[in-house]
Motif scaffolding. Structure first.
Motif, PDB file in Angstrom:
ATOM      1  N   GLN A 165       1.979  -6.134   1.600  1.00  0.00           N
ATOM      2  CA  GLN A 165       1.733  -6.333   0.175  1.00  0.00           C
ATOM      3  C   GLN A 165       1.522  -7.778  -0.256  1.00  0.00           C
ATOM      4  OE1 GLN A 165       4.356  -3.998  -2.446  1.00  0.00           O
ATOM      5  NE2 GLN A 165       5.182  -3.092  -0.576  1.00  0.00           N
ATOM      6  N   VAL A 166       2.121  -8.727   0.459  1.00  0.00           N
ATOM      7  CA  VAL A 166       2.104 -10.119   0.019  1.00  0.00           C
ATOM      8  C   VAL A 166       1.076 -10.907   0.831  1.00  0.00           C
ATOM      9  CG1 VAL A 166       3.488 -12.211  -0.266  1.00  0.00           C
ATOM     10  CG2 VAL A 166       4.534  -9.956  -0.622  1.00  0.00           C
ATOM     11  N   ASP A 167       0.230 -11.636   0.128  1.00  0.00           N
ATOM     12  CA  ASP A 167      -0.790 -12.465   0.776  1.00  0.00           C
ATOM     13  C   ASP A 167      -0.127 -13.711   1.361  1.00  0.00           C
ATOM     14  OD1 ASP A 167      -2.983 -13.913   1.574  1.00  0.00           O
ATOM     15  OD2 ASP A 167      -3.908 -14.028  -0.414  1.00  0.00           O
ATOM     16  N   LEU A 168      -0.004 -13.728   2.675  1.00  0.00           N
ATOM     17  CA  LEU A 168       0.584 -14.861   3.399  1.00  0.00           C
ATOM     18  C   LEU A 168      -0.468 -15.506   4.304  1.00  0.00           C
ATOM     19  CD1 LEU A 168       3.937 -13.091   4.360  1.00  0.00           C
ATOM     20  CD2 LEU A 168       3.569 -14.722   2.491  1.00  0.00           C
ATOM     21  N   PHE A 169      -1.726 -15.427   3.904  1.00  0.00           N
ATOM     22  CA  PHE A 169      -2.835 -15.928   4.708  1.00  0.00           C
ATOM     23  C   PHE A 169      -2.611 -17.390   5.083  1.00  0.00           C
ATOM     24  CE2 PHE A 169      -7.098 -17.584   5.407  1.00  0.00           C
ATOM     25  CZ  PHE A 169      -7.603 -16.631   6.259  1.00  0.00           C
ATOM     26  N   PRO A 170      -2.824 -17.741   6.323  1.00  0.00           N
ATOM     27  CA  PRO A 170      -3.505 -17.030   7.406  1.00  0.00           C
ATOM     28  C   PRO A 170      -2.575 -16.222   8.317  1.00  0.00           C
ATOM     29  CG  PRO A 170      -3.217 -19.291   8.069  1.00  0.00           C
ATOM     30  CD  PRO A 170      -2.634 -19.161   6.675  1.00  0.00           C
ATOM     31  N   PHE A 171      -1.294 -16.107   7.933  1.00  0.00           N
ATOM     32  CA  PHE A 171      -0.361 -15.317   8.752  1.00  0.00           C
ATOM     33  C   PHE A 171      -0.753 -13.846   8.768  1.00  0.00           C
ATOM     34  CE2 PHE A 171       3.680 -12.890   9.105  1.00  0.00           C
ATOM     35  CZ  PHE A 171       3.996 -13.241  10.406  1.00  0.00           C
ATOM     36  N   ASN A 172      -1.184 -13.325   7.610  1.00  0.00           N
ATOM     37  CA  ASN A 172      -1.598 -11.925   7.549  1.00  0.00           C
ATOM     38  C   ASN A 172      -2.947 -11.810   6.840  1.00  0.00           C
ATOM     39  OD1 ASN A 172      -1.109 -12.152   4.819  1.00  0.00           O
ATOM     40  ND2 ASN A 172       0.589 -10.716   4.766  1.00  0.00           N
ATOM     41  N   GLY A 173      -3.484 -10.613   6.849  1.00  0.00           N
ATOM     42  CA  GLY A 173      -4.770 -10.375   6.203  1.00  0.00           C
ATOM     43  C   GLY A 173      -4.642  -9.508   4.969  1.00  0.00           C
ATOM     44  N   ALA A 174      -3.486  -9.540   4.297  1.00  0.00           N
ATOM     45  CA  ALA A 174      -3.251  -8.688   3.132  1.00  0.00           C
ATOM     46  C   ALA A 174      -4.319  -8.883   2.057  1.00  0.00           C
ATOM     47  CB  ALA A 174      -1.861  -8.945   2.551  1.00  0.00           C
ATOM     48  N   ARG A 175      -4.858 -10.074   1.938  1.00  0.00           N
ATOM     49  CA  ARG A 175      -5.874 -10.337   0.909  1.00  0.00           C
ATOM     50  C   ARG A 175      -7.168  -9.565   1.160  1.00  0.00           C
ATOM     51  NH1 ARG A 175      -7.391 -16.605   1.409  1.00  0.00           N
ATOM     52  NH2 ARG A 175      -5.250 -16.656   0.738  1.00  0.00           N
ATOM     53  N   PHE A 176      -7.363  -9.097   2.384  1.00  0.00           N
ATOM     54  CA  PHE A 176      -8.602  -8.405   2.732  1.00  0.00           C
ATOM     55  C   PHE A 176      -8.509  -6.880   2.609  1.00  0.00           C
ATOM     56  CE2 PHE A 176      -8.562 -12.361   5.340  1.00  0.00           C
ATOM     57  CZ  PHE A 176      -9.544 -13.032   4.627  1.00  0.00           C
ATOM     58  N   TYR A 177      -7.306  -6.364   2.358  1.00  0.00           N
ATOM     59  CA  TYR A 177      -7.130  -4.921   2.211  1.00  0.00           C
ATOM     60  C   TYR A 177      -7.638  -4.476   0.849  1.00  0.00           C
ATOM     61  CZ  TYR A 177      -4.193  -4.159   6.330  1.00  0.00           C
ATOM     62  OH  TYR A 177      -3.733  -4.034   7.611  1.00  0.00           O
ATOM     63  N   LYS A 178      -8.201  -3.296   0.787  1.00  0.00           N
ATOM     64  CA  LYS A 178      -8.546  -2.677  -0.491  1.00  0.00           C
ATOM     65  C   LYS A 178      -7.256  -2.152  -1.100  1.00  0.00           C
ATOM     66  CE  LYS A 178     -13.036  -1.490   1.308  1.00  0.00           C
ATOM     67  NZ  LYS A 178     -13.802  -0.495   2.036  1.00  0.00           N
ATOM     68  N   GLY A 179      -7.238  -2.021  -2.414  1.00  0.00           N
ATOM     69  CA  GLY A 179      -6.026  -1.574  -3.111  1.00  0.00           C
ATOM     70  C   GLY A 179      -5.490  -0.262  -2.596  1.00  0.00           C
ATOM     71  N   TRP A 180      -6.356   0.709  -2.393  1.00  0.00           N
ATOM     72  CA  TRP A 180      -5.910   2.019  -1.922  1.00  0.00           C
ATOM     73  C   TRP A 180      -5.375   1.947  -0.496  1.00  0.00           C
ATOM     74  CZ3 TRP A 180      -7.983   4.290   2.366  1.00  0.00           C
ATOM     75  CH2 TRP A 180      -9.227   3.825   2.801  1.00  0.00           C
ATOM     76  N   GLU A 181      -5.894   1.008   0.316  1.00  0.00           N
ATOM     77  CA  GLU A 181      -5.396   0.853   1.691  1.00  0.00           C
ATOM     78  C   GLU A 181      -3.954   0.347   1.678  1.00  0.00           C
ATOM     79  OE1 GLU A 181      -9.332  -0.257   4.318  1.00  0.00           O
ATOM     80  OE2 GLU A 181      -8.545  -1.811   2.977  1.00  0.00           O
TER      81      GLU A 181
END
Length: 144
Positions: free
Chosen positions: A21-37
């Motif tokens: 749920q939390v955008d920790l870029f570049p650690f994760n890719g949460a910012r690239f997920y669609k809302g429903w995903e």
């Protein structure tokens, strides 16, 4: 050891929910997920990951059994999704999802040709899943 197993179960749940749920870029890719995903990922896994700690905390044998099996199945699925494509050839659909969601995140493992490399976020998740599975099994067997 019961407290440690429950703590690991809760830590795994919290880690998964935060990194989804939390955008920790570049650690994760949460910012690239669609809302429903995100909703689907958090909802399904949140429910499944919550059952074992409830079972172990309140001594609900059926949920404890579920936890013993669930964490090992989860780890096997993590191996299938991440590590098989790393060592062998990914499917086109996984490669496309990886390219969109994870290709720009931190990786600590060496590349293997063009195969998707498990990122640091998921490598930590996989280790945590395995440790949780082992601790859950150990506590369950010690209470039998």
């Amino acid at each position: 050891m019961l407290i440690a197993a429950i703590a690991l179960q809760v830590l795994l749940l919290a880690y998964h929910q935060v990194t989804t749920q939390v955008d920790l870029f570049p650690f994760n890719g949460a910012r690239f997920y669609k809302g429903w995903e995100k909703v689907l990922e958090c909802g399904v896994n949140g429910i499944l990951m919550s059952l074992a700690p409830v079972g172990f905390a309140f001594g609900i044998r059926g949920l404890m059994w579920f936890g013993v099996f669930y964490y090992f199945v989860l780890f096997a699925e993590e191996l299938r999704v991440w590590w098989v494509p790393y060592f062998f050839r990914p499917t086109q659909s996984w490669q496309a999802a990886y390219d969109r969601l994870h290709s720009q995140t931190i990786k600590v493992l060496p590349a293997r040709g063009n195969n998707p490399v498990p990122n640091l976020e998921h490598t930590i998740l996989h280790v945590l899943t395995l440790v949780t599975a082992i601790a859950t099994l150990f506590v369950f067997c010690s209470q039998a």
